[in-house]
Design an enzyme around this catalytic site. Structure first.
Site, PDB file in Angstrom:
ATOM      1  N   ASN A 164      32.248  40.876  34.448  1.00 54.43           N
ATOM      2  CA  ASN A 164      31.020  40.934  35.182  1.00 54.43           C
ATOM      3  C   ASN A 164      31.257  42.313  35.229  1.00 54.43           C
ATOM      4  O   ASN A 164      30.349  43.587  35.794  1.00 54.43           O
ATOM      5  CB  ASN A 164      30.639  40.643  35.858  1.00 54.43           C
ATOM      6  CG  ASN A 164      31.896  40.629  37.631  1.00 54.43           C
ATOM      7  OD1 ASN A 164      33.185  40.542  36.811  1.00 54.43           O
ATOM      8  ND2 ASN A 164      30.978  40.163  38.532  1.00 54.43           N
ATOM      9  N   GLU A 260      41.377  37.768  43.614  1.00 47.30           N
ATOM     10  CA  GLU A 260      39.858  37.975  43.647  1.00 47.30           C
ATOM     11  C   GLU A 260      39.252  36.560  42.963  1.00 47.30           C
ATOM     12  O   GLU A 260      38.920  36.662  41.696  1.00 47.30           O
ATOM     13  CB  GLU A 260      39.522  39.628  43.343  1.00 47.30           C
ATOM     14  CG  GLU A 260      40.161  40.412  44.317  1.00 47.30           C
ATOM     15  CD  GLU A 260      40.238  40.534  45.767  1.00 47.30           C
ATOM     16  OE1 GLU A 260      39.403  39.701  46.309  1.00 47.30           O
ATOM     17  OE2 GLU A 260      40.711  41.305  46.358  1.00 47.30           O
ATOM     18  N   CYS A 294      30.179  39.363  42.367  1.00 42.63           N
ATOM     19  CA  CYS A 294      31.193  37.957  42.784  1.00 42.63           C
ATOM     20  C   CYS A 294      30.652  37.867  44.688  1.00 42.63           C
ATOM     21  O   CYS A 294      30.245  37.469  45.505  1.00 42.63           O
ATOM     22  CB  CYS A 294      32.539  38.293  43.018  1.00 42.63           C
ATOM     23  SG  CYS A 294      33.395  39.563  44.046  1.00 42.63           S
TER      24      CYS A 294
HETATM   25  P1  NAP Z   1      37.260  33.027  34.782  1.00 40.70           P
HETATM   26  O1  NAP Z   1      36.252  32.170  33.578  1.00 40.70           O
HETATM   27  O2  NAP Z   1      37.801  33.029  35.714  1.00 40.70           O
HETATM   28  O3  NAP Z   1      38.152  34.844  33.246  1.00 40.70           O
HETATM   29  C1  NAP Z   1      38.526  35.340  34.207  1.00 40.70           C
HETATM   30  C2  NAP Z   1      39.670  35.902  33.155  1.00 40.70           C
HETATM   31  O4  NAP Z   1      40.456  34.704  33.570  1.00 40.70           O
HETATM   32  C3  NAP Z   1      39.117  36.335  31.874  1.00 40.70           C
HETATM   33  O5  NAP Z   1      39.616  37.156  31.515  1.00 40.70           O
HETATM   34  C4  NAP Z   1      39.776  34.666  31.742  1.00 40.70           C
HETATM   35  O6  NAP Z   1      39.878  34.803  29.473  1.00 40.70           O
HETATM   36  C5  NAP Z   1      41.118  34.808  32.282  1.00 40.70           C
HETATM   37  N1  NAP Z   1      41.749  33.136  32.071  1.00 40.70           N
HETATM   38  C6  NAP Z   1      40.833  31.988  31.705  1.00 40.70           C
HETATM   39  N2  NAP Z   1      41.531  31.206  31.675  1.00 40.70           N
HETATM   40  C7  NAP Z   1      43.003  31.379  32.351  1.00 40.70           C
HETATM   41  C8  NAP Z   1      43.550  31.423  31.868  1.00 40.70           C
HETATM   42  N3  NAP Z   1      44.318  29.802  32.312  1.00 40.70           N
HETATM   43  N4  NAP Z   1      45.294  31.490  32.095  1.00 40.70           N
HETATM   44  C9  NAP Z   1      45.492  33.206  33.244  1.00 40.70           C
HETATM   45  N5  NAP Z   1      43.464  34.078  32.637  1.00 40.70           N
HETATM   46  C10 NAP Z   1      42.690  32.257  32.519  1.00 40.70           C
HETATM   47  O7  NAP Z   1      35.713  33.845  35.743  1.00 40.70           O
HETATM   48  P2  NAP Z   1      34.730  35.024  34.868  1.00 40.70           P
HETATM   49  O8  NAP Z   1      33.411  33.600  34.353  1.00 40.70           O
HETATM   50  O9  NAP Z   1      35.007  35.628  33.697  1.00 40.70           O
HETATM   51  O10 NAP Z   1      33.848  35.518  35.871  1.00 40.70           O
HETATM   52  C11 NAP Z   1      33.135  35.632  36.681  1.00 40.70           C
HETATM   53  C12 NAP Z   1      34.188  34.841  38.352  1.00 40.70           C
HETATM   54  O11 NAP Z   1      34.530  35.820  38.609  1.00 40.70           O
HETATM   55  C13 NAP Z   1      33.153  34.266  39.019  1.00 40.70           C
HETATM   56  O12 NAP Z   1      33.896  33.376  40.200  1.00 40.70           O
HETATM   57  C14 NAP Z   1      33.025  35.386  40.390  1.00 40.70           C
HETATM   58  O13 NAP Z   1      32.857  35.094  41.392  1.00 40.70           O
HETATM   59  C15 NAP Z   1      34.138  35.652  40.383  1.00 40.70           C
HETATM   60  N6  NAP Z   1      34.777  37.495  40.247  1.00 40.70           N
HETATM   61  C16 NAP Z   1      34.892  37.732  41.325  1.00 40.70           C
HETATM   62  C17 NAP Z   1      35.180  39.084  42.076  1.00 40.70           C
HETATM   63  C18 NAP Z   1      35.824  39.363  43.396  1.00 40.70           C
HETATM   64  O14 NAP Z   1      36.759  40.043  43.448  1.00 40.70           O
HETATM   65  N7  NAP Z   1      36.598  38.209  44.252  1.00 40.70           N
HETATM   66  C19 NAP Z   1      35.294  39.801  40.843  1.00 40.70           C
HETATM   67  C20 NAP Z   1      34.269  39.412  40.398  1.00 40.70           C
HETATM   68  C21 NAP Z   1      34.108  37.795  39.408  1.00 40.70           C
HETATM   69  P3  NAP Z   1      39.142  34.429  29.076  1.00 40.70           P
HETATM   70  O15 NAP Z   1      37.801  35.086  29.247  1.00 40.70           O
HETATM   71  O16 NAP Z   1      39.841  34.273  27.693  1.00 40.70           O
HETATM   72  O17 NAP Z   1      38.500  33.287  29.114  1.00 40.70           O
HETATM   73  O1  G3H Z   2      32.130  41.086  40.807  1.00 43.75           O
HETATM   74  C1  G3H Z   2      32.790  41.122  41.628  1.00 43.75           C
HETATM   75  C2  G3H Z   2      32.363  42.765  42.204  1.00 43.75           C
HETATM   76  O2  G3H Z   2      34.269  42.838  42.479  1.00 43.75           O
HETATM   77  C3  G3H Z   2      31.515  42.799  42.736  1.00 43.75           C
HETATM   78  O3  G3H Z   2      31.534  45.147  42.751  1.00 43.75           O
HETATM   79  O4  G3H Z   2      29.796  45.123  45.103  1.00 43.75           O
HETATM   80  O5  G3H Z   2      30.544  46.589  43.627  1.00 43.75           O
HETATM   81  O6  G3H Z   2      29.432  44.841  42.331  1.00 43.75           O
HETATM   82  P1  G3H Z   2      30.112  45.140  43.791  1.00 43.75           P
END
Ligand code: NAP
Ligand code: G3H
Length: 485
Positions: A164, A260, A294
């Site tokens: 994202n 995060e 997130c």
């Molecule tokens: P995701 O599916 O967990 O993927 C995140 C990253 O992890 C991608 O680069 C993914 O690669 C990689 N990955 C997948 N499996 C892995 C493994 N076994 N070992 C190491 N890396 C691995 O998350 P997303 O769908 O991209 O993002 C959405 C989620 O992120 C939501 O839950 C959101 O809340 C959270 N998020 C949190 C924050 C925060 O700051 N708290 C910010 C943004 C997003 P691939 O793409 O190749 O699978």
């Molecule tokens: O999706 C997670 C990001 O850390 C959120 O950043 O609040 O600036 O959109 P933002």
């Protein structure tokens, strides 16, 4: 882009290894299709585990010299990369539009925010200093010892970012790591890897020494575990889902982690809130980038006495959201994948089956979900607890602030919460009871400004992000004790 470093041929993008853009020996690639219309955006290298070794080894070798480069020179390089990114902002934003269906305005703002982040980080890196301690503060030692404590890099940081914010949440790991003297192995999200490679290209173009930043592409499920548990990795900075984050924490062993993860941020609305501005904040918080943040407002906990009034103001604002294509600057654009949209639909269907009141939405065209708002969502519904990562807002009516706090805290997540009220004493009292990293008073939940600490507790993460906090997390104290005669 008129770059010296050639990172693509036609639509095939290469990976960055030791200062060279390379292809996988396996000849395998991952095709990246646009979530908007399914068109091929490009192909990236599907690197193998054996090749992953080379990325880590090269970073490990390069780091030793990089750590000796004066911090002001490391900072200059980050500034230079930021300047190049700013120059190329339109191109990078257009890639974001295509690759992750973020609207053009938000894509541009992601890029310029990243530029600001990089400049700020470069400066902050120069200000992270150590300290000296005298032994006489502790009983029995007199003045015989002085401890000189400095900050030293950790070694090789593995930076893994989510789809994202593939530019911003990658740079927010890479820049602090580099300025602190680490080398980086960067694994962008697969859907988002082309945008991530543009960022790597910017660092390459700025003249970063070979190996100090290596960018490896491939599916997380294929190479993720291997990288995370690699003995050459000294720290992991990960942003993504709680599921993958928890998995990483199990297999990473004894290395520092900055995680995060997901969130289920609650907006608590008290009866004395300014409902007009509260509604604006909630709508923007819940629906920007179609709820794929997130920090999106993912539930409203409103006091029953003002719930009808809030809904009366909020729904017309939701109706005004433009639904359509990111290049037309629509507010609500197709979700990242069909499976993501299927999941959101499941949560909508569950709420409908359990008799939540649909106020607007529940309309879908492939992976485009129209903004959807429910009233009377109750604790037995999945929407009360699960993170949709889509444009769906559940409204839960509560009797009083005590009930709001209880429901907010019953969540497995603990990223942020908002409290809307005109009474600052009540706001502080509620803030003190909320189990989250940050409470926003009279604002939507959000990460920025980026030098603020960004903290997730419970299933929302581990450690503190934010410019100075990230630099500190990516370095450690080292003490040298002078023993005076
Ligand atoms: P995701 O599916 O967990 O993927 C995140 C990253 O992890 C991608 O680069 C993914 O690669 C990689 N990955 C997948 N499996 C892995 C493994 N076994 N070992 C190491 N890396 C691995 O998350 P997303 O769908 O991209 O993002 C959405 C989620 O992120 C939501 O839950 C959101 O809340 C959270 N998020 C949190 C924050 C925060 O700051 N708290 C910010 C943004 C997003 P691939 O793409 O190749 O699978
Ligand atoms: O999706 C997670 C990001 O850390 C959120 O950043 O609040 O600036 O959109 P933002």
């Amino acid at each position: 882009m008129d770059f010296k470093c050639i990172f693509k041929e036609g639509k095939v993008y290469k990976a960055l290894l030791n200062g060279e853009w390379v292809e996988s020996k396996s000849a395998k690639t991952e095709s990246i299709f646009s979530p908007v219309d399914g068109a091929l955006v490009g192909k990236v290298q599907a690197m193998t585990k054996e090749e992953a070794d080379l990325f880590v080894k090269s970073a490990s070798n390069a780091q030793k010299k990089w750590a000796t480069v004066p911090v002001n020179e490391r900072a200059d390089l980050v500034h230079k990369a930021a300047d190049i990114l700013y120059k190329e902002k339109e191109i990078v934003a257009d890639i974001l539009v295509e690759e992750i269906a973020k609207n053009k305005k938000s894509s541009l703002s992601e890029v310029t925010r990243t530029v600001d982040f990089m400049h700020f980080t470069a400066e902050e890196g120069k200000r992270v200093v150590g300290e000296s301690l005298s032994s006489d503060a502790f009983p029995g030692f007199g003045k015989g010892k002085v401890s000189i404590v400095s900050r030293v890099p950790l070694g090789v940081v593995l930076a893994i970012s989510p789809f994202n914010y593939p530019v911003n949440l990658s740079a927010s790991k890479i820049a602090p790591a580099l300025v602190a003297g680490n080398a980086v192995v960067f694994k962008p999200p697969t859907q988002g890897s082309i945008s991530g490679l543009y960022l790597a290209q910017v660092f390459c173009e700025a003249g970063l020494p070979a190996g100090v930043l290596n960018a490896i592409t491939g599916q997380g499920r294929d190479i993720g575990d291997y990288l995370v548990s690699h003995s050459g990795i000294n720290m992991i900075a990960f942003t993504g889902s709680s599921k993958v984050g928890k998995h990483i924490s199990k297999i990473a062993g004894m290395i520092p982690l900055l995680l995060e993860l997901g969130g289920k941020d609650a907006a608590i609305v008290l009866e004395d809130a300014d409902l007009e501005s509260t509604s604006k904040e909630i709508v923007s918080g819940a629906f920007s980038y179609s709820g794929q943040r997130c920090t999106a407002v993912k539930r409203v906990l409103v006091q029953d006495s003002v719930a009808d009034k809030l809904i009366e103001i909020l729904i017309p604002m939701v109706k005004k959201l433009k639904v359509g294509r990111p290049k037309d600057d629509a507010d609500i654009t197709p979700l990242i994948s069909t499976s993501a949209a299927d999941y959101v639909q499941e949560l909508i269907d569950d709420a409908i089956n359990k008799k939540a009141k649909l106020l607007i939405g529940n309309k879908r065209e492939k992976n485009l979900i129209y903004p959807t708002v429910f009233d009377n969502v109750s604790v037995d519904m999945r929407l009360a607890w699960e993170e949709p990562f889509g444009p769906v807002l559940p409204i839960m009516r509560v009797k009083n602030e005590g009930e709001a706090i209880k429901i907010a805290n019953d969540s497995e997540y603990g990223l942020q919460s908002s409290v809307f009220t005109r009474n600052i004493d009540r706001a502080f009292e509620i803030s003190s009871q909320l189990e989250v990293g940050t409470v926003q008073i009279n604002s939507k939940t959000e990460r920025g400004p980026d030098h603020f600490p960004f903290i997730g507790v419970k299933s929302s993460g581990m450690g503190t992000q934010g410019i100075r906090y990230s630099i500190e997390a990516m370095s450690r104290s080292k003490a040298v004790v002078i023993n005076l005669k």
